[in-house]
Design a protein around this motif. Structure first.
Motif, mmCIF file in Angstrom:
data_model
loop_
_atom_site.group_PDB
_atom_site.id
_atom_site.type_symbol
_atom_site.label_atom_id
_atom_site.label_comp_id
_atom_site.label_asym_id
_atom_site.label_seq_id
_atom_site.Cartn_x
_atom_site.Cartn_y
_atom_site.Cartn_z
ATOM 1 N N UNK A 4 0.836 -1.185 0.000
ATOM 2 C CA UNK A 4 0.000 0.000 0.000
ATOM 3 C C UNK A 4 0.883 1.251 0.000
ATOM 4 N N UNK A 5 0.362 2.377 -0.517
ATOM 5 C CA UNK A 5 1.152 3.611 -0.478
ATOM 6 C C UNK A 5 1.378 4.060 0.958
ATOM 7 N N UNK A 6 2.455 4.795 1.153
ATOM 8 C CA UNK A 6 2.725 5.344 2.473
ATOM 9 C C UNK A 6 1.536 6.198 2.921
ATOM 10 N N UNK A 7 1.226 6.134 4.197
ATOM 11 C CA UNK A 7 0.133 6.946 4.729
ATOM 12 C C UNK A 7 0.523 8.420 4.746
ATOM 13 N N UNK A 8 1.771 8.683 5.107
ATOM 14 C CA UNK A 8 2.300 10.045 5.138
ATOM 15 C C UNK A 8 3.649 10.062 4.427
ATOM 16 N N UNK A 9 3.828 11.000 3.522
ATOM 17 C CA UNK A 9 5.115 11.209 2.868
ATOM 18 C C UNK A 9 5.443 12.692 2.895
ATOM 19 N N UNK A 47 6.239 20.057 16.614
ATOM 20 C CA UNK A 47 4.870 20.523 16.376
ATOM 21 C C UNK A 47 4.732 21.152 14.999
ATOM 22 N N UNK A 48 5.750 21.887 14.561
ATOM 23 C CA UNK A 48 5.717 22.475 13.225
ATOM 24 C C UNK A 48 5.666 21.384 12.171
ATOM 25 N N UNK A 49 6.435 20.316 12.353
ATOM 26 C CA UNK A 49 6.414 19.207 11.412
ATOM 27 C C UNK A 49 5.026 18.575 11.357
ATOM 28 N N UNK A 50 4.438 18.311 12.514
ATOM 29 C CA UNK A 50 3.107 17.707 12.559
ATOM 30 C C UNK A 50 2.098 18.590 11.836
ATOM 31 N N UNK A 51 2.128 19.891 12.102
ATOM 32 C CA UNK A 51 1.169 20.804 11.493
ATOM 33 C C UNK A 51 1.354 20.888 9.980
ATOM 34 N N UNK A 52 2.606 20.857 9.521
ATOM 35 C CA UNK A 52 2.859 20.882 8.074
ATOM 36 C C UNK A 52 2.417 19.571 7.425
ATOM 37 N N UNK A 53 2.639 18.450 8.103
ATOM 38 C CA UNK A 53 2.221 17.168 7.556
ATOM 39 C C UNK A 53 0.708 17.103 7.382
ATOM 40 N N UNK A 54 -0.028 17.732 8.287
ATOM 41 C CA UNK A 54 -1.488 17.671 8.250
ATOM 42 C C UNK A 54 -2.110 18.830 7.471
ATOM 43 N N UNK A 55 -1.286 19.696 6.913
ATOM 44 C CA UNK A 55 -1.811 20.826 6.157
ATOM 45 C C UNK A 55 -2.357 21.941 7.014
ATOM 46 N N UNK A 56 -2.046 21.921 8.309
ATOM 47 C CA UNK A 56 -2.517 22.969 9.212
ATOM 48 C C UNK A 56 -1.612 24.193 9.183
ATOM 49 N N UNK A 65 2.297 14.294 1.090
ATOM 50 C CA UNK A 65 1.235 13.448 0.551
ATOM 51 C C UNK A 65 0.617 12.672 1.706
ATOM 52 N N UNK A 66 -0.707 12.624 1.726
ATOM 53 C CA UNK A 66 -1.465 11.865 2.722
ATOM 54 C C UNK A 66 -2.306 10.825 1.993
ATOM 55 N N UNK A 68 -1.475 8.739 -0.067
ATOM 56 C CA UNK A 68 -1.079 8.637 -1.465
ATOM 57 C C UNK A 68 -1.463 9.818 -2.333
ATOM 58 N N UNK A 69 -2.067 10.863 -1.745
ATOM 59 C CA UNK A 69 -2.507 12.025 -2.513
ATOM 60 C C UNK A 69 -1.801 13.275 -1.993
ATOM 61 N N UNK A 70 -1.638 14.302 -2.846
ATOM 62 C CA UNK A 70 -1.160 15.582 -2.318
ATOM 63 C C UNK A 70 -2.041 16.032 -1.159
ATOM 64 N N UNK A 71 -1.416 16.494 -0.082
ATOM 65 C CA UNK A 71 -2.182 16.827 1.124
ATOM 66 C C UNK A 71 -3.278 17.845 0.850
ATOM 67 N N UNK A 72 -3.073 18.727 -0.140
ATOM 68 C CA UNK A 72 -4.078 19.742 -0.461
ATOM 69 C C UNK A 72 -5.263 19.176 -1.227
ATOM 70 N N UNK A 73 -5.158 17.909 -1.649
ATOM 71 C CA UNK A 73 -6.210 17.324 -2.480
ATOM 72 C C UNK A 73 -6.957 16.173 -1.812
ATOM 73 N N UNK A 74 -6.747 15.948 -0.521
ATOM 74 C CA UNK A 74 -7.490 14.874 0.137
ATOM 75 C C UNK A 74 -8.961 15.271 0.233
ATOM 76 N N UNK A 75 -9.832 14.272 0.126
ATOM 77 C CA UNK A 75 -11.270 14.553 0.119
ATOM 78 C C UNK A 75 -11.874 14.369 1.506
ATOM 79 N N UNK A 76 -13.189 14.533 1.599
ATOM 80 C CA UNK A 76 -13.868 14.442 2.891
ATOM 81 C C UNK A 76 -13.719 13.053 3.509
ATOM 82 N N UNK A 77 -13.717 12.030 2.666
ATOM 83 C CA UNK A 77 -13.561 10.672 3.176
ATOM 84 C C UNK A 77 -12.178 10.495 3.811
#
Length: 238
Positions: A4-9, A47-56, A65-66, A68-77
């Protein structure tokens, strides 16, 4: 190794605050089912790393990528499959505990009502209490219940045990292990409590002065270096 693709990259994340480099070219890949303990001194960039990983928080450069998708493109699901507990949260503090949890339950199709109720009872939380009237440790417990009950694919906790007593910490660690082992979830948590990390983490990452100094399996580190995580932390973060 999972197919499976990485959950977080993350690739080449940088973030600067005026004259302080909070993140300096951080790259990492977190596979499904990993329980990653994130270590670092105060101000190291965790904390900065966590916030950047989550797009916050927007990184100055780099890519995330979250699922397998660019973090800015994850959907509601995808968003419903992610839970995050910051160091300090003020979510719905004007509500009663039970009302807040009922509201969150309506947002998550995978909400585990039995788990939420069990943790409420285990931690002796009164569902009729207003959240703002609770102690810091109790508010943290409510936030953790809100994060665990959806059985997320990705659970991110920033210093989750900081305000918890030893019994509540032990229950939290047990639930993290169950989430990863029985539900295949990925967990990322920052902590200063190295004994907690050694007890449940499959991998460890060390951030020092904004740089990723180490990313490795915990058991492999112990076998190859014959050092405790505390000794390794002191050596690499010196």
């Amino acid at each position: 190794m999972s197919n499976l693709p990485a959950v977080v990259e993350a690739h080449g994340l940088t973030k600067r605050y005026k004259d302080h480099m909070a993140l300096d070219g951080v790259s990492l890949s977190i596979e499904p089912g990993t329980v990653l303990g994130l270590l670092g001194r105060n101000g190291a960039g965790k904390s900065t790393l966590i916030e950047c990983l989550l797009g916050l928080r927007q990184a100055d450069s780099g890519e995330v990528r979250l699922f397998g998708k660019p973090a800015s493109q994850i959907d509601d699901q995808d968003k419903a499959a992610l839970s995050y507990v910051p160091q300090q949260g003020d979510s719905l503090n004007w509500m009663k505990v039970g009302e807040a949890l009922k509201f969150f339950a309506s947002l998550y199709p995978t909400w585990d009502s039995e788990l939420a109720e069990r943790l409420l009872q285990r931690w002796n939380l009164d569902s009729q209490r207003l959240i703002h009237s609770l102690s810091p440790g109790q508010r943290q417990q409510v936030a953790i219940i809100r994060a665990l009950a959806p059985r997320p694919r990705l659970l991110v906790l920033d210093e989750p045990a900081a305000a918890l007593d030893p019994l509540a910490r032990r229950e939290l660690l047990r639930e993290i292990v169950e989430l990863a082992s029985e539900h295949g979830s990925t967990v990322v948590f920052s902590t200063h409590i190295l004994s907690d990390l050694e007890r449940i983490a499959s991998h460890v990452a060390l951030i020092h002065q904004g740089q990723l100094r180490l990313y490795a399996e915990v058991d492999q580190l112990k076998d190859e270096l014959r050092l405790s995580l505390e000794d390794l932390f002191l050596e690499l973060a010196a």
